[in-house]
Design an enzyme around this catalytic site. Structure first.
Site, PDB file in Angstrom:
ATOM      1  N   PRO A  26     160.535  92.366  73.274  1.00 35.03           N
ATOM      2  CA  PRO A  26     159.271  93.105  73.343  1.00 35.03           C
ATOM      3  C   PRO A  26     158.016  92.250  73.201  1.00 35.03           C
ATOM      4  O   PRO A  26     156.908  92.755  73.393  1.00 35.03           O
ATOM      5  CB  PRO A  26     159.390  94.082  72.171  1.00 35.03           C
ATOM      6  N   ASP A  49     157.486  87.921  84.706  1.00 34.51           N
ATOM      7  CA  ASP A  49     156.571  89.057  84.776  1.00 34.51           C
ATOM      8  C   ASP A  49     155.287  88.679  84.050  1.00 34.51           C
ATOM      9  O   ASP A  49     155.324  88.097  82.966  1.00 34.51           O
ATOM     10  CB  ASP A  49     157.187  90.286  84.085  1.00 34.51           C
ATOM     11  N   LYS A  71     153.147  92.952  87.544  1.00 29.49           N
ATOM     12  CA  LYS A  71     151.844  93.609  87.473  1.00 29.49           C
ATOM     13  C   LYS A  71     150.843  92.775  86.704  1.00 29.49           C
ATOM     14  O   LYS A  71     151.193  92.140  85.723  1.00 29.49           O
ATOM     15  CB  LYS A  71     151.986  94.958  86.767  1.00 29.49           C
ATOM     16  N   GLY A 102     160.469  91.485  80.575  1.00 22.73           N
ATOM     17  CA  GLY A 102     160.205  92.038  79.249  1.00 22.73           C
ATOM     18  C   GLY A 102     161.377  92.893  78.761  1.00 22.73           C
ATOM     19  O   GLY A 102     162.081  93.512  79.554  1.00 22.73           O
ATOM     20  N   ALA A 133     162.254  97.484  74.266  1.00 21.49           N
ATOM     21  CA  ALA A 133     161.034  97.841  73.537  1.00 21.49           C
ATOM     22  C   ALA A 133     161.287  98.878  72.438  1.00 21.49           C
ATOM     23  O   ALA A 133     160.738  98.762  71.339  1.00 21.49           O
ATOM     24  CB  ALA A 133     159.983  98.354  74.518  1.00 21.49           C
ATOM     25  N   MET A 184     156.697 103.996  79.095  1.00 25.39           N
ATOM     26  CA  MET A 184     155.738 104.282  80.168  1.00 25.39           C
ATOM     27  C   MET A 184     155.229 105.731  80.076  1.00 25.39           C
ATOM     28  O   MET A 184     155.107 106.429  81.086  1.00 25.39           O
ATOM     29  CB  MET A 184     156.379 104.026  81.546  1.00 25.39           C
TER      30      MET A 184
HETATM   31  C1  LIG Z   1     158.700  98.633  82.978  1.00 22.78           C
HETATM   32  S1  LIG Z   1     159.133  99.071  81.362  1.00 22.78           S
HETATM   33  C2  LIG Z   1     160.115  97.690  80.941  1.00 22.78           C
HETATM   34  C3  LIG Z   1     160.996  97.945  79.751  1.00 22.78           C
HETATM   35  C4  LIG Z   1     161.753  96.711  79.327  1.00 22.78           C
HETATM   36  N1  LIG Z   1     162.700  96.309  80.313  1.00 22.78           N
HETATM   37  C5  LIG Z   1     162.444  96.944  77.994  1.00 22.78           C
HETATM   38  O1  LIG Z   1     163.674  96.936  77.944  1.00 22.78           O
HETATM   39  O2  LIG Z   1     161.746  97.081  76.982  1.00 22.78           O
HETATM   40  C6  LIG Z   1     157.615  98.772  80.511  1.00 22.78           C
HETATM   41  C7  LIG Z   1     157.453  99.687  79.307  1.00 22.78           C
HETATM   42  O3  LIG Z   1     158.174  99.183  78.192  1.00 22.78           O
HETATM   43  C8  LIG Z   1     157.499  99.523  77.007  1.00 22.78           C
HETATM   44  N2  LIG Z   1     157.114  98.274  76.312  1.00 22.78           N
HETATM   45  C9  LIG Z   1     157.354  97.034  76.718  1.00 22.78           C
HETATM   46  N3  LIG Z   1     156.926  96.140  75.799  1.00 22.78           N
HETATM   47  C10 LIG Z   1     156.382  96.863  74.795  1.00 22.78           C
HETATM   48  C11 LIG Z   1     155.780  96.532  73.539  1.00 22.78           C
HETATM   49  N4  LIG Z   1     155.642  95.265  73.131  1.00 22.78           N
HETATM   50  N5  LIG Z   1     155.342  97.529  72.762  1.00 22.78           N
HETATM   51  C12 LIG Z   1     155.491  98.814  73.134  1.00 22.78           C
HETATM   52  N6  LIG Z   1     156.060  99.196  74.295  1.00 22.78           N
HETATM   53  C13 LIG Z   1     156.501  98.224  75.110  1.00 22.78           C
HETATM   54  C14 LIG Z   1     156.277 100.332  77.407  1.00 22.78           C
HETATM   55  O4  LIG Z   1     156.638 101.695  77.410  1.00 22.78           O
HETATM   56  C15 LIG Z   1     156.040  99.814  78.809  1.00 22.78           C
HETATM   57  O5  LIG Z   1     155.276 100.726  79.572  1.00 22.78           O
END
Ligand SMILES: C[S@@+](CC[C@H](N)C(=O)[O-])C[C@H]1O[C@@H](n2cnc3c(N)ncnc32)[C@H](O)[C@@H]1O
Length: 262
Positions: A26, A49, A71, A102, A133, A184
């Site tokens: 995360p 990314d 993005k 991520g 996350a 998201m």
């Molecule tokens: C496209 S998804 C990717 C998820 C990623 N593959 C995962 O397993 O965490 C992106 C979403 O992950 C969440 N996210 C990713 N990093 C985050 C963080 N540091 N804090 C909170 N939410 C996070 C948010 O909901 C964000 O909109």
């Protein structure tokens, strides 16, 4: 059991071209797995990314070529087909490629398209899991995701679909006994709140929002499901954020920044 590649295997991969699809977690670099760190340190090319924290990219060797994709605020995102083509091109050139994503690559990570492209091109790959996350954010602020006898299910879901806010089986999600971890979901907060309330969720159901979880700018808000839209608006939550429905942090002190709804 997963194991770390030997030097001989790493040399072999270099000759043949190889892609490691690596979960960066995360944000906190200390949450990388040993295997992820090793893959990064042995990379010739890192396809990353833009949202992956700079402190994690910095762990790649100085000589590695870094290709930014995905993005970026105010700029169009790299089309998925282009990312797939880059991976295939770099691997065929004999490089050890790390595709850094991520969280975990298999959780809302569009890994499927990339793995299909690599398979079709006959490129060997491995998947290195990362801390997703929801798990990283929950640990960072001590949100219990399950509770013996009271919450027996943890549901990971997205608030966003290609054509707008995502639809789900809302009556099932509204039933007590589960924790929802919504990815998201910030832009879809009004939709999520309305759908869950319409489906009969108790308006007093605990809510926790973790924005930029595990990063220095982490923000944590707590309230009730009926406060979701108000909290997102009042505290200018933009994301990335995970919205937990069904649980609050165990100890307020666990969070560097905690705002509680009145
Ligand atoms: C496209 S998804 C990717 C998820 C990623 N593959 C995962 O397993 O965490 C992106 C979403 O992950 C969440 N996210 C990713 N990093 C985050 C963080 N540091 N804090 C909170 N939410 C996070 C948010 O909901 C964000 O909109």
């Amino acid at each position: 059991m997963a194991r770390v590649a030997t030097l001989v295997e790493l040399e072999e991969r270099k000759r043949a071209g190889f892609v490691s699809l690596v979960g960066a977690g995360p944000g906190d670099p200390e949450l990388l797995t040993v295997k992820a760190l090793k893959a990064l340190q042995n990379a010739d090319v890192v396809v990353v990314d833009r949202l992956v924290a700079p402190t994690i990219r910095a762990l790649a060797p100085a000589g590695a070529r870094v290709i930014e994709v995905g993005k970026a605020p105010g700029r169009p995102s790299t089309p998925q087909a282009r990312i797939c083509a880059i991976l295939v091109r770099e691997a065929r050139a004999g490089h050890r490629v790390v595709r850094l994503k991520g969280g975990d690559p298999l959780v809302f990570g569009r890994a499927v398209e990339e793995l299909a492209a690599l398979t079709a091109a006959g490129v060997a790959f491995e998947i290195v899991p990362g801390i997703t996350a929801a798990l990283g954010c929950a640990a960072a602020v001590a949100v219990p995701l399950t509770g013996r006898g009271e919450r027996r299910e943890l549901v990971l879901l997205t608030g966003h679909a290609t054509d707008g806010a995502a639809e789900h089986d809302w009556p099932a999600l509204a039933r007590p006994g589960r924790t929802l971890a919504i990815y998201m979901g910030v832009g879809a907060a009004p939709h999520i709140q309305a759908r869950l309330l319409d489906a009969g969720i108790d308006p007093q159901t605990p809510l926790t929002i973790v924005e930029n979880g595990t990063l220095p700018r982490q923000k944590v808000l707590t309230g009730r499901i009926a406060d979701l839209v108000a909290l997102v608006g009042r505290h200018r939550i933009r994301g990335p954020a995970v919205i937990f429905i069904g649980a609050h942090p165990l100890r307020a002190a666990a969070a560097p920044v905690l705002v509680e709804a009145a």
